[in-house]
Design an enzyme around this catalytic site. Structure first.
Site, mmCIF file in Angstrom:
data_model
loop_
_atom_site.group_PDB
_atom_site.id
_atom_site.type_symbol
_atom_site.label_atom_id
_atom_site.label_comp_id
_atom_site.label_asym_id
_atom_site.label_seq_id
_atom_site.Cartn_x
_atom_site.Cartn_y
_atom_site.Cartn_z
ATOM 1 N N GLU A 73 0.788 -1.231 0.000
ATOM 2 C CA GLU A 73 0.000 0.000 0.000
ATOM 3 C C GLU A 73 0.823 1.284 0.000
ATOM 4 O O GLU A 73 0.497 2.227 -0.700
ATOM 5 C CB GLU A 73 -0.946 0.030 1.208
ATOM 6 N N ASP A 89 -0.663 -5.251 3.040
ATOM 7 C CA ASP A 89 -1.193 -4.082 3.742
ATOM 8 C C ASP A 89 -0.537 -4.102 5.132
ATOM 9 O O ASP A 89 -0.848 -4.958 5.963
ATOM 10 C CB ASP A 89 -2.724 -4.152 3.857
ATOM 11 N N ILE A 91 -0.563 -2.034 7.749
ATOM 12 C CA ILE A 91 -1.597 -1.845 8.783
ATOM 13 C C ILE A 91 -2.904 -1.608 8.044
ATOM 14 O O ILE A 91 -3.075 -0.573 7.384
ATOM 15 C CB ILE A 91 -1.304 -0.652 9.716
ATOM 16 N N ASP A 92 -3.799 -2.571 8.106
ATOM 17 C CA ASP A 92 -5.140 -2.342 7.591
ATOM 18 C C ASP A 92 -5.959 -1.880 8.793
ATOM 19 O O ASP A 92 -5.988 -2.548 9.832
ATOM 20 C CB ASP A 92 -5.714 -3.635 6.996
ATOM 21 N N THR A 94 -5.751 1.762 9.427
ATOM 22 C CA THR A 94 -4.831 2.839 9.846
ATOM 23 C C THR A 94 -5.546 3.927 10.657
ATOM 24 O O THR A 94 -4.997 4.433 11.642
ATOM 25 C CB THR A 94 -4.174 3.473 8.600
ATOM 26 N N ASP A 217 -6.002 -4.781 0.365
ATOM 27 C CA ASP A 217 -7.032 -4.872 1.418
ATOM 28 C C ASP A 217 -7.630 -6.277 1.482
ATOM 29 O O ASP A 217 -8.073 -6.723 2.542
ATOM 30 C CB ASP A 217 -8.204 -3.925 1.118
HETATM 31 C C1 IPD Z 1 -9.025 0.873 4.810
HETATM 32 C C2 IPD Z 1 -9.766 -0.034 5.757
HETATM 33 C C3 IPD Z 1 -11.223 0.385 5.870
HETATM 34 C C4 IPD Z 1 -11.908 0.448 4.519
HETATM 35 C C5 IPD Z 1 -11.117 1.337 3.578
HETATM 36 C C6 IPD Z 1 -9.681 0.818 3.469
HETATM 37 P P1 IPD Z 1 -6.443 1.266 5.440
HETATM 38 O O1 IPD Z 1 -7.674 0.470 4.681
HETATM 39 O O2 IPD Z 1 -9.690 -1.355 5.333
HETATM 40 O O3 IPD Z 1 -11.968 -0.514 6.656
HETATM 41 O O4 IPD Z 1 -13.195 0.947 4.697
HETATM 42 O O5 IPD Z 1 -11.751 1.328 2.335
HETATM 43 O O6 IPD Z 1 -8.969 1.612 2.546
HETATM 44 O O7 IPD Z 1 -6.339 2.582 4.788
HETATM 45 O O8 IPD Z 1 -6.796 1.346 6.864
HETATM 46 O O9 IPD Z 1 -5.300 0.357 5.150
HETATM 47 CA CA CA Z 2 -6.270 -1.332 3.867
HETATM 48 CA CA CA Z 3 -3.103 0.263 5.231
#
Ligand code: IPD
Ligand code: CA
Ligand code: CA
Length: 263
Positions: A73, A89, A91-92, A94, A217
């Site tokens: 990412e 990813d 940190i999913d 963030t 994701d």
């Molecule tokens: C996000 C998370 C969030 C989702 C967003 C993503 P990130 O990823 O997964 O739940 O609703 O569309 O982009 O930015 O925290 O890695």
């Molecule tokens: Ca993510």
């Molecule tokens: Ca992320």
């Protein structure tokens, strides 16, 4: 066991160790002050920890598998051998991490010859590792997991999320959220797509949908969900691949009914 399986086993074991290292690095930084900046849009955050964790993961993959492609990412894609692709990813969730809201994870998906071969998702706070290998089932900390048995949408618990351009785009999922809130036991917005998919895979909720996601994701989570007996498609019920923006992922039993209500 043939050589090909052996190689894949080694790669899987390497990835399992790698995600534990990433998880430790997140935990070490969890309580410290984070340096937060904005990417595109006014709510798309990134912290120094996202970048540090991603750098660690990439460094280890490059040193072990210098020819593999890496799509992560926070960095420019490293397009090398297209037959071996890592989707990362760091940190999913963030936004959650930046606010100290305890729902985030690391996600690592591995694609060989265009086939998702394994996925690993680790929640560092609960020490839960969700994993799947193609045709070998899905696991939570080494124990098999399965989707729920809820058959009717009006008895289901759903999860969704909202895109980062929610303030400026009309395609922001709010109408779906309102409609489905009234048609179900409830709709949760937990804030980490990869973990959301694991929650469907392990039967904690029954269906999930989202729009405007990226392959990092979903790569690991989609395999985990399918290996746990779930179903995944686009909003029209068509074949899904990890480059699709729209995703509907359910226990299979409520899939058709959920599709009817998604716009
Ligand atoms: C996000 C998370 C969030 C989702 C967003 C993503 P990130 O990823 O997964 O739940 O609703 O569309 O982009 O930015 O925290 O890695
Ligand atoms: Ca993510
Ligand atoms: Ca992320």
């Amino acid at each position: 066991m043939n050589d090909m399986n052996n190689t894949l086993n080694n790669t899987y074991n390497f990835a399992e160790e790698l995600i534990e290292k990433a998880s430790k690095l997140i935990l070490k930084n969890h309580k410290k002050i984070r340096n937060i900046s904005y990417k595109k849009g006014d709510s798309n955050l990134v912290t120094n920890v996202d970048k540090e964790v991603e750098a660690l993961i990439i460094k280890e993959i490059v040193s072990k598998y210098p020819n593999h492609s890496i799509i992560a990412e926070e960095s420019k894609a490293q397009k090398k051998d297209p037959n071996y692709q890592w989707f990362i990813d760091p940190i999913d969730g963030t936004t959650n991490f930046a606010h100290s809201y305890p729902f985030f994870c690391t996600s690592i998906g591995f694609v060989k010859n265009n086939i998702l071969e394994f996925g690993l998702i680790k929640d560092p706070l609960t020490n839960e590792l969700y994993s799947a290998r193609r045709s070998q089932g899905a696991k939570l900390n080494k124990r098999p997991i399965f989707v729920s048995k809820i058959k009717k949408l009006n008895e289901s618990l759903l999860i969704t999320g909202f895109p980062y351009d929610k303030r400026t785009s009309k395609v922001n999922n709010l109408k779906n959220f309102c409609n489905l809130t009234l048609l179900t036991h409830g709709v949760r917005r937990d804030g980490a797509a990869a973990l959301d998919l694991c929650y469907i895979a392990s039967g904690k909720a029954d269906g999930y949908w989202e729009m405007k996601l990226s392959p990092w994701d979903v790569a690991a989570g989609v395999l985990i969900l399918e290996e746990a007996g779930g179903k995944v498609s686009d909003f029209k019920g068509g074949k899904y691949n990890i480059f699709n923006k729209q995703i509907v992922a359910t226990n299979g039993l409520i899939h058709k009914e959920l599709l009817k209500h998604l716009k």
